[in-house]
Design a protein around this motif. Structure first.
Motif, PDB file in Angstrom:
ATOM      1  N   LEU A 131      18.205 -13.099 -11.782  1.00  0.00           N
ATOM      2  CA  LEU A 131      16.947 -13.566 -12.357  1.00  0.00           C
ATOM      3  C   LEU A 131      15.841 -12.524 -12.212  1.00  0.00           C
ATOM      4  O   LEU A 131      14.985 -12.391 -13.099  1.00  0.00           O
ATOM      5  CB  LEU A 131      16.534 -14.884 -11.707  1.00  0.00           C
ATOM      6  N   ILE A 132      15.849 -11.791 -11.104  1.00  0.00           N
ATOM      7  CA  ILE A 132      14.875 -10.717 -10.941  1.00  0.00           C
ATOM      8  C   ILE A 132      15.078  -9.646 -12.007  1.00  0.00           C
ATOM      9  O   ILE A 132      14.122  -9.174 -12.634  1.00  0.00           O
ATOM     10  CB  ILE A 132      14.978 -10.114  -9.520  1.00  0.00           C
ATOM     11  N   ARG A 133      16.334  -9.263 -12.213  1.00  0.00           N
ATOM     12  CA  ARG A 133      16.625  -8.288 -13.263  1.00  0.00           C
ATOM     13  C   ARG A 133      16.206  -8.825 -14.621  1.00  0.00           C
ATOM     14  O   ARG A 133      15.620  -8.098 -15.440  1.00  0.00           O
ATOM     15  CB  ARG A 133      18.122  -7.956 -13.266  1.00  0.00           C
ATOM     16  N   LEU A 134      16.490 -10.106 -14.858  1.00  0.00           N
ATOM     17  CA  LEU A 134      16.139 -10.718 -16.136  1.00  0.00           C
ATOM     18  C   LEU A 134      14.627 -10.683 -16.359  1.00  0.00           C
ATOM     19  O   LEU A 134      14.152 -10.379 -17.467  1.00  0.00           O
ATOM     20  CB  LEU A 134      16.645 -12.159 -16.170  1.00  0.00           C
ATOM     21  N   ALA A 135      13.868 -10.989 -15.305  1.00  0.00           N
ATOM     22  CA  ALA A 135      12.404 -11.017 -15.434  1.00  0.00           C
ATOM     23  C   ALA A 135      11.831  -9.645 -15.771  1.00  0.00           C
ATOM     24  O   ALA A 135      10.760  -9.547 -16.382  1.00  0.00           O
ATOM     25  CB  ALA A 135      11.788 -11.535 -14.133  1.00  0.00           C
ATOM     26  N   ARG A 136      12.552  -8.595 -15.398  1.00  0.00           N
ATOM     27  CA  ARG A 136      12.076  -7.238 -15.652  1.00  0.00           C
ATOM     28  C   ARG A 136      12.572  -6.673 -16.981  1.00  0.00           C
ATOM     29  O   ARG A 136      12.290  -5.522 -17.304  1.00  0.00           O
ATOM     30  CB  ARG A 136      12.517  -6.328 -14.505  1.00  0.00           C
ATOM     31  N   THR A 137      13.342  -7.493 -17.727  1.00  0.00           N
ATOM     32  CA  THR A 137      13.877  -7.030 -19.000  1.00  0.00           C
ATOM     33  C   THR A 137      12.757  -6.876 -20.026  1.00  0.00           C
ATOM     34  O   THR A 137      11.980  -7.817 -20.244  1.00  0.00           O
ATOM     35  CB  THR A 137      14.922  -8.030 -19.538  1.00  0.00           C
ATOM     36  N   PRO A 138      12.631  -5.718 -20.667  1.00  0.00           N
ATOM     37  CA  PRO A 138      11.586  -5.539 -21.690  1.00  0.00           C
ATOM     38  C   PRO A 138      11.753  -6.545 -22.823  1.00  0.00           C
ATOM     39  O   PRO A 138      12.860  -6.819 -23.292  1.00  0.00           O
ATOM     40  CB  PRO A 138      11.837  -4.105 -22.191  1.00  0.00           C
ATOM     41  N   GLY A 139      10.655  -7.143 -23.243  1.00  0.00           N
ATOM     42  CA  GLY A 139      10.683  -8.097 -24.344  1.00  0.00           C
ATOM     43  C   GLY A 139      11.262  -9.446 -24.004  1.00  0.00           C
ATOM     44  O   GLY A 139      11.656 -10.197 -24.907  1.00  0.00           O
ATOM     45  N   ILE A 140      11.296  -9.783 -22.713  1.00  0.00           N
ATOM     46  CA  ILE A 140      11.936 -11.025 -22.285  1.00  0.00           C
ATOM     47  C   ILE A 140      11.269 -12.260 -22.899  1.00  0.00           C
ATOM     48  O   ILE A 140      11.923 -13.276 -23.146  1.00  0.00           O
ATOM     49  CB  ILE A 140      11.928 -11.120 -20.731  1.00  0.00           C
ATOM     50  N   GLU A 141       9.978 -12.188 -23.179  1.00  0.00           N
ATOM     51  CA  GLU A 141       9.261 -13.352 -23.694  1.00  0.00           C
ATOM     52  C   GLU A 141       9.819 -13.833 -25.031  1.00  0.00           C
ATOM     53  O   GLU A 141       9.724 -15.018 -25.357  1.00  0.00           O
ATOM     54  CB  GLU A 141       7.769 -13.033 -23.829  1.00  0.00           C
TER      55      GLU A 141
END
Length: 467
Positions: free
Chosen positions: A115-125
């Motif tokens: 989840l930490i990696r996911l939160a740092r993914t560019p364009g996650i929104e």
């Protein structure tokens, strides 16, 4: 008093009685909550043995048509059905669980790190909104990568995301078949399709397996499948080529080719579901590769590393693509793009392979323990199979073993969960290896199973005469 008409029965009397109960409930001759005659009285009325009526009532209970109440009798079951033993408890369930096939969830990748990696993914929104029903292109490419581990070179344009493998099964049954169609399944098969297909108006036709020299189960008998087409008008077949659930058999290339030949001859559609394939050491081609024009394939991450993500993938012939997309949209609109991105990261960064390696090591040890305690001559499986198919000694009732162990706080599944209604209860049980985290508790569970079976095989002790 209700008395069934079994004058035209051409098979076992106990099945004729169970069938009559099911028919009379359907016609209204028996209403929900009605009390059935005492077993001894019905045996007298029909001129049959008490044991035959007992078996009939037990079969009707297995079909969830009846319920027995101690001291009160046997009643037609209400509309509400008991909770399936496959559904986990909210608190995590029993720690002696040989029933649910969770495949070492304690060895899954770290969710918090993911989840930490996911939160740092560019364009996650952008993932927090609606996406096409078949899923984003990047996530369908993730599905194609996963299908490679299932022996299939998948085209991302023919991949669609589903909310897990069970959702995928339901979508494909609807896309490939019409209400009233007959679909062939193994005589012992995955419980989910036994529930899903009838709700969709499909008829399931059980087809026996070939048997090995040692009596072990092999692939579905191709000649019997062809006969099912002739007798029942079967339109398709549901197969689990690798680690068939529950028998554990992995089809050889020869067995696959024989079934493909029947499917092509009879024009059968194939659904292949292979949730355990990456555990298998053999590299065998999927049916989607051998017969791409006939086959719809299912892949899932749930048994591998992330049941909580509820993401699965289907790969279908191009002609069914629009139907599959529409059915996904009508049922759920889309699978979660957020969790699809989460598992995509685990596949790309090597977490999937790392977790699978750890699970394979753990499973080799568990499989050896199961063979040692339950007997190599009775347990079909192997070191790369995450469950075993246990053949019980003659005269030992799997339902009785299951019930006895349940009173000891241990869950295990009788063969009845894997059989279509009306089949004779077979002397087998499925033993799962990966739902218990602690090795010591797993060993304790195996020992309880072995001891219980031994007691049933020995029979009740007789008291010694006094004098």
């Amino acid at each position: 008093m209700w008395v069934p008409d079994i004058s035209g029965a051409d098979g076992p009397i106990y099945l004729a009685i169970a069938d009559a109960i099911e028919t009379d409930i359907g016609t209204g001759a028996l209403a929900r909550g009605d009390r059935l005659p005492p077993q001894r009285e019905l045996a007298y009325q029909l001129g049959i043995t008490l044991g035959t009526v007992t078996r009939a009532y037990r079969e009707a209970e297995r079909r969830r048509l009846l319920r027995g109440e101690t001291g009160r009798g046997t009643y037609v079951a209400p509309e509400s059905q008991p909770v399936s033993p496959l559904i986990p408890h909210e608190d995590g369930g029993e720690d002696l669980d040989l029933a649910r096939n969770f495949a070492y969830p304690h060895l899954n990748p770290s969710l918090s790190e993911g989840l930490i990696r996911l939160a740092r993914t560019p364009g996650i929104e952008r993932l927090n909104g609606f996406v096409p029903s078949q899923g984003l292109r990047s996530h369908r490419e993730t599905g194609a990568l996963l299908f490679e581990k299932f022996g299939l070179e998948a085209d991302p344009d023919r991949v669609a995301l589903t909310c897990g493998a069970q959702h995928g099964i339901q979508i494909l049954l609807q896309a490939l078949f019409r209400p009233g169609d007959a679909v062939a399944v193994d005589a012992f098969t995955y419980p989910s399709i036994l529930n899903s297909a009838p709700h969709l108006g499909l008829r399931l036709v059980p087809v026996p397996a070939l048997r090995g020299p040692d009596g072990g189960f092999l692939a579905m008998d191709p000649d019997a499948l062809l006969e099912a087409v002739r007798l029942h008008g079967v339109k398709g077949v549901f197969l689990m080529p690798n680690m068939q659930n529950p028998t554990t058999h992995t089809m050889s290339l020869t067995e696959r080719a024989a079934l493909v030949a029947v499917a092509r001859k009879a024009g059968l559609k194939i659904i292949e579901d292979d949730p355990y394939t990456p555990f298998i050491t053999e590299n065998l081609p999927a049916f989607g590769r051998l017969a791409p024009e006939l086959t719809a394939s299912i892949a899932s991450i749930s048994k591998l590393i992330s049941p909580g993500s509820r993401v699965g993938f289907v790969h279908v012939p191009a002609s069914y693509g629009a139907s599959v997309r529409n059915l996904i949209g009508e049922s759920t609109w889309m699978a979660s793009p957020i969790t699809a991105e989460l598992i995509g990261g685990w596949i790309r960064d090597g977490s999937l392979e790392k977790a699978l390696a750890a699970k394979r090591r753990a499973n080799r040890k568990r499989s050896e323990q199961a063979v040692e305690r339950l007997g190599a001559d009775r347990l079909q499986g192997g070191e790369d199979k995450v469950f075993g198919w246990l053949h019980l000694p003659d005269g030992v009732d799997p339902d009785a073993v299951e019930a006895t162990l349940a009173h000891q706080g241990l869950s295990i599944l009788s063969s009845r969960y894997f059989q279509t209604p009306g089949q004779r209860l077979a002397p087998y049980m499925r033993v799962t290896f990966g739902s218990i985290a602690d090795d010591g508790r797993f060993t304790e569970a195996l020992d309880r199973v072995a001891a219980t079976i031994a007691r049933f095989e020995k029979g009740p002790e007789r008291s010694q005469p006094v004098g």
